[in-house]
Design an enzyme around this catalytic site. Structure first.
Site, short mmCIF file in Angstrom:
data_model
loop_
_atom_site.label_atom_id
_atom_site.label_comp_id
_atom_site.label_asym_id
_atom_site.label_seq_id
_atom_site.Cartn_x
_atom_site.Cartn_y
_atom_site.Cartn_z
N CYS A 2 0.77 -1.20 0.00
CA CYS A 2 0.00 0.00 0.00
C CYS A 2 0.83 1.29 0.00
O CYS A 2 0.74 2.03 -0.94
CB CYS A 2 -0.89 -0.05 1.21
SG CYS A 2 -2.34 0.90 0.99
N ARG A 27 -4.06 5.29 4.15
CA ARG A 27 -4.35 4.48 2.96
C ARG A 27 -4.84 3.09 3.34
O ARG A 27 -5.37 2.36 2.51
CB ARG A 27 -3.09 4.35 2.09
CG ARG A 27 -2.67 5.66 1.46
CD ARG A 27 -1.26 5.57 0.90
NE ARG A 27 -1.18 4.70 -0.25
CZ ARG A 27 -0.97 5.12 -1.50
NH1 ARG A 27 -0.84 6.40 -1.76
NH2 ARG A 27 -0.88 4.27 -2.49
N TRP A 75 -0.67 -3.89 2.68
CA TRP A 75 -2.08 -4.32 2.70
C TRP A 75 -2.09 -5.63 1.94
O TRP A 75 -1.86 -5.64 0.73
CB TRP A 75 -2.96 -3.27 2.04
CG TRP A 75 -4.43 -3.45 2.20
CD1 TRP A 75 -5.22 -2.93 3.18
CD2 TRP A 75 -5.30 -4.19 1.32
NE1 TRP A 75 -6.52 -3.31 2.97
CE2 TRP A 75 -6.60 -4.09 1.85
CE3 TRP A 75 -5.11 -4.95 0.17
CZ2 TRP A 75 -7.70 -4.70 1.26
CZ3 TRP A 75 -6.19 -5.56 -0.43
CH2 TRP A 75 -7.47 -5.43 0.12
N ASN A 101 4.53 -2.21 -4.55
CA ASN A 101 3.07 -2.14 -4.63
C ASN A 101 2.67 -2.74 -5.96
O ASN A 101 3.31 -2.48 -6.97
CB ASN A 101 2.57 -0.69 -4.61
CG ASN A 101 2.64 -0.09 -3.23
OD1 ASN A 101 2.77 -0.81 -2.26
ND2 ASN A 101 2.56 1.23 -3.16
N GLY A 102 1.59 -3.51 -5.95
CA GLY A 102 1.14 -4.11 -7.20
C GLY A 102 1.06 -5.61 -7.04
O GLY A 102 1.23 -6.15 -5.94
N GLU A 487 -24.80 5.44 -1.81
CA GLU A 487 -23.68 5.99 -1.07
C GLU A 487 -23.94 5.93 0.45
O GLU A 487 -23.04 5.61 1.23
CB GLU A 487 -23.42 7.45 -1.52
CG GLU A 487 -22.35 8.19 -0.76
CD GLU A 487 -20.97 7.55 -0.79
OE1 GLU A 487 -20.72 6.64 -1.60
OE2 GLU A 487 -20.13 7.96 0.04
N LYS A 491 -21.45 3.95 3.03
CA LYS A 491 -20.82 4.55 4.22
C LYS A 491 -21.06 3.67 5.44
O LYS A 491 -20.17 3.44 6.25
CB LYS A 491 -21.37 5.96 4.49
CG LYS A 491 -20.86 7.03 3.59
CD LYS A 491 -19.46 7.45 3.97
CE LYS A 491 -18.55 7.70 2.79
NZ LYS A 491 -18.31 6.74 1.78
N GLU A 494 -19.00 0.45 5.19
CA GLU A 494 -17.56 0.67 5.29
C GLU A 494 -17.08 0.88 6.71
O GLU A 494 -16.07 0.32 7.11
CB GLU A 494 -17.17 1.95 4.53
CG GLU A 494 -17.02 1.85 3.05
CD GLU A 494 -16.68 3.21 2.46
OE1 GLU A 494 -15.67 3.31 1.80
OE2 GLU A 494 -17.44 4.19 2.67
N HIS A 510 -39.99 -6.07 -6.51
CA HIS A 510 -39.37 -7.15 -7.29
C HIS A 510 -38.41 -7.98 -6.45
O HIS A 510 -37.53 -8.62 -7.00
CB HIS A 510 -38.68 -6.54 -8.52
CG HIS A 510 -39.62 -5.76 -9.36
ND1 HIS A 510 -40.54 -6.36 -10.20
CD2 HIS A 510 -39.86 -4.43 -9.42
CE1 HIS A 510 -41.28 -5.41 -10.79
NE2 HIS A 510 -40.89 -4.23 -10.31
N LYS A 609 -7.51 3.23 1.35
CA LYS A 609 -7.98 4.49 0.76
C LYS A 609 -7.76 4.48 -0.75
O LYS A 609 -8.60 4.91 -1.51
CB LYS A 609 -7.20 5.65 1.40
CG LYS A 609 -7.54 7.03 0.84
CD LYS A 609 -8.79 7.56 1.45
CE LYS A 609 -9.21 8.90 0.93
NZ LYS A 609 -10.66 9.09 1.11
C1 G6P Z 1 -11.41 2.98 -2.12
C2 G6P Z 1 -11.75 4.02 -1.06
C3 G6P Z 1 -13.06 4.71 -1.41
C4 G6P Z 1 -12.97 5.31 -2.82
C5 G6P Z 1 -12.56 4.26 -3.86
C6 G6P Z 1 -12.22 4.90 -5.19
O1 G6P Z 1 -12.34 1.96 -2.08
O2 G6P Z 1 -11.87 3.39 0.19
O3 G6P Z 1 -13.31 5.76 -0.48
O4 G6P Z 1 -14.21 5.85 -3.16
O5 G6P Z 1 -11.38 3.58 -3.42
O6 G6P Z 1 -11.08 5.69 -5.04
P1 G6P Z 1 -10.74 6.93 -5.94
O7 G6P Z 1 -9.43 7.44 -5.40
O8 G6P Z 1 -10.60 6.41 -7.34
O9 G6P Z 1 -11.84 7.90 -5.82
#
Ligand code: G6P
Length: 614
Positions: A2, A27, A75, A101-102, A487, A491, A494, A510, A609
């Site tokens: 990460c 992150r 991560w 990373n990757g 959304e 939230k 998450e 349905h 993040k």
């Molecule tokens: C992760 C984060 C989210 C975010 C998503 C897309 O899942 O936890 O909060 O919306 O990535 O990220 P971006 O940087 O492309 O908006």
């Protein structure tokens, strides 16, 4: 993935690495580690499956000092969370250290080959194979940078790599292949740095360079050399970042998420500053790079994003289609990238991304570029990969967002998409002057309206404290309120770990009606507007089946409050603006539910993040 941070210079490296790793904690990560070239000429690795504080304690117990080092927060993708699998990984002789990373897609094949060649691999990771490949190349006489370049050529999948070797003192090499997160190089007066994220570099310098795919940076105390994928030295332009290092401070707030929710009234004003002329009802968006003719020729708009950004994209699609009368749709970037979509030079692809580094979103952009679509990034981080891939970028100006769950970025992004939709409509002549002026002047109510919603947070807190015993929640909306409902549910999932579903209210009959009972409360988005009556019918149906309803309505609504159990009021506004307003109480509901459940809203489990792998 990460977070990556690396430093070489005249200062002691470990405090700089630890401070950098701390700034990258947001992150999301599960392990942390550093590798230091010590003053005694050794390579020492300290790592732990745990928080950066634990790494800090390990460093404090050791007497390691040195001026060159690399650090990482992991991560887990391949291999469980344990010390052995955390980064940095080292070569057999312990002389080369690597953070990455990757994902190395052909790691099994490489590990088998390396083991057959006599390498002992100690972890279960894909990453460890890379450091052994580098070791092999260095044993064959290659420099660290050539060894990395050659090793990267053997890997399938995108990655960012930062390496250091004991026998090349004072040197660190970073490289990026494809789109698995960026590397930013910080040019400091008495040393140099690299990191996966600008934030780690900003306390030391604002002179930065972003690596593009295939490029390397070779840093020492006194020099920075950039090379392309053929190993040729190239020039890179140094960018002066205008972001400030202090913005990552909590101030008086207990969590970044709450701070960021509170910032929204002010941030939304920054999104509009210099772009909206309330007197004339016109917009000034010079960053849109397309000619009027190109805009008139657009025959479809595809918005791509992930997570919260996908929900912003959904709202954007509705806005663009309804204002500018161009067929518009939002696509989940991870699905879009593997489709065979019909795109051409008259397609506008809008990537919606806070970080500008989400792997799936960048892959969707690559696919769009291959079909010659025009591209706009609606993005927070200037200089990120999305901004470099798109023809132009509309910066959302929400400011640094530290909490994993996105809040202020979404609000600002939707406001930017709203302005963009009006801008496209003006050029295409699809909105009357009167309608355009009204839509623009509506924007003026956002900062005050958001401020007044936030001032009612104790009401939302009280509702949240009654939600903590629930295991399932339903969020319902129609039209603009459908992505808002998605959304709101996201939230809650998450950060409070409560199962929540966002649904188009028309879908209830349905399937979902079967789930309605007093055990699953419904959060219903039912502000004033053309779909209000339809929502009233849905709410009656939920109540008739014994469901508990918390409704988000427009102030002055006399119908919905008489049907439902609890009410949250929004300021009177258009449908589109009501959707933006509704985000604020839903963010606070999720926040206070998480806090009441004693979860850390800033660092939700298993989430990151910035998702730089697919
Ligand atoms: C992760 C984060 C989210 C975010 C998503 C897309 O899942 O936890 O909060 O919306 O990535 O990220 P971006 O940087 O492309 O908006």
């Amino acid at each position: 993935m990460c977070g990556i941070v690396a430093y070489t210079g005249s200062a002691d490296a470990t405090p700089i690495l630890l401070k950098g790793l701390k700034s990258l904690e947001y992150r999301g990560y599960d392990s942390a580690g550093v590798a230091i070239q010590t003053a005694l000429g050794t390579m020492e690795v300290l790592k732990t499956a745990g928080r950066v504080e634990e790494l800090d304690a390990l460093v404090a117990e050791s007497d390691i000092t040195g001026h060159t080092g690399i650090g990482h927060t992991r991560w887990a993708t391949h291999g469980v969370v344990n010390r052995q699998n955390s980064h940095p990984h080292v070569s057999c002789d312990g002389e080369v250290a690597l953070v990455h990373n990757g994902i190395v897609e052909n790691y099994l094949e490489l590990r088998t080959e390396l083991a057959a060649d006599g390498h002992t691999l100690l972890s279960d990771t894909d990453t460890e194979a890379i450091v052994h490949l580098i070791e092999m190349n260095m044993r064959a006489g290659q420099s660290l940078e050539d060894a990395l370049l050659r090793a990267a050529g053997r890997l399938k999948g995108a990655g960012t790599f930062v390496v250091s070797a004991r026998n090349e003192p004072g040197k660190i090499v970073g490289m990026r292949t494809g789109n698995a997160g960026g590397i930013v190089v910080g040019h400091i007066d008495d040393g140099n740095m690299m990191a996966s994220d600008l934030l780690a570099v900003l306390p030391y310098t604002n002179k930065v360079v972003y690596l593009d795919s295939g490029e390397q940076a070779i840093i020492t105390n006194a020099s920075v050399i950039y090379r392309n994928g053929d190993g040729d030295v190239i020039d890179k332009e140094i960018i002066i970042s205008d972001r400030s290092a202090e913005s990552a401070e909590l101030g008086a707030f207990p969590h970044f998420m709450l701070k960021e929710i509170h910032e929204q009234a002010e941030r939304v004003a920054s999104a509009m500053r210099g772009r909206v002329d309330f007197e004339t009802g016109s917009l000034n968006l010079p960053e849109i790079p397309f000619t009027d003719e190109q805009i008139r020729n657009f025959d479809q708009v595809v918005l791509v994003g992930m997570g919260t950004s996908l929900h912003s994209a959904m709202m954007g699609a509705t806005l663009i289609e309804s204002f500018a009368r161009i067929p518009a749709k939002a696509e989940n970037a991870s699905e879009f990238r593997y489709k065979n979509p019909v795109l051409n030079e008259n397609t506008l692809v809008i990537s919606v991304t806070q970080s500008g580094e989400t792997a799936d979103t960048l892959a969707a952009m690559e696919g769009a570029a291959a079909q010659n679509a025009k591209q706009l990034a609606v993005v927070e981080i200037d200089g990120s990969q999305a901004t470099r891939m798109a023809d132009g970028s509309l910066l959302v100006r929400a400011g640094l967002e530290v909490a994993v769950a996105s809040t202020k970025t979404m609000t600002n992004t939707v406001v930017c998409l709203y302005m963009l939709a009006i801008h496209l409509a003006s050029i295409r002549g699809t909105m009357s002057q009167e309608a355009r002026k009204a839509a623009v002047s509506d924007l003026a109510s956002l900062p005050g309206g958001i401020g007044s919603l936030i001032s009612q947070e104790q009401t939302y807190k009280a509702i949240a404290e009654r939600l903590v015993t629930r295991h399932h929640l339903l969020y319902l909306g129609r039209g603009f309120m459908f992505p808002a409902a998605m959304e709101g549910a996201l939230k809650m999932k998450e950060i409070a770990y409560i199962h929540a579903e966002g649904y188009a209210a028309g879908e209830m009959k349905h399937g979902v009606n079967a789930l309605i009972s007093e055990d699953m409360p419904t959060i219903a988005l039912a502000p004033a507007g053309p779909l209000h009556e339809k929502m009233v019918s849905n709410l009656n149906e939920v109540k008739a089946r014994g469901g508990q309803v918390i409704a988000i309505v427009t102030e002055g609504d006399e119908i919905v409050p008489s049907i439902v159990d609890e009410v949250i009021e929004l300021p009177a506004a258009s449908e589109a603006l009501s959707a933006i307003f509704s985000l604020v109480p839903m963010q606070l509901l999720a926040y206070y539910t998480a806090v009441a459940l004693k979860q850390d809203p800033d660092k939700p489990r298993n989430l990151a993040k910035t998702v730089t792998v697919e």
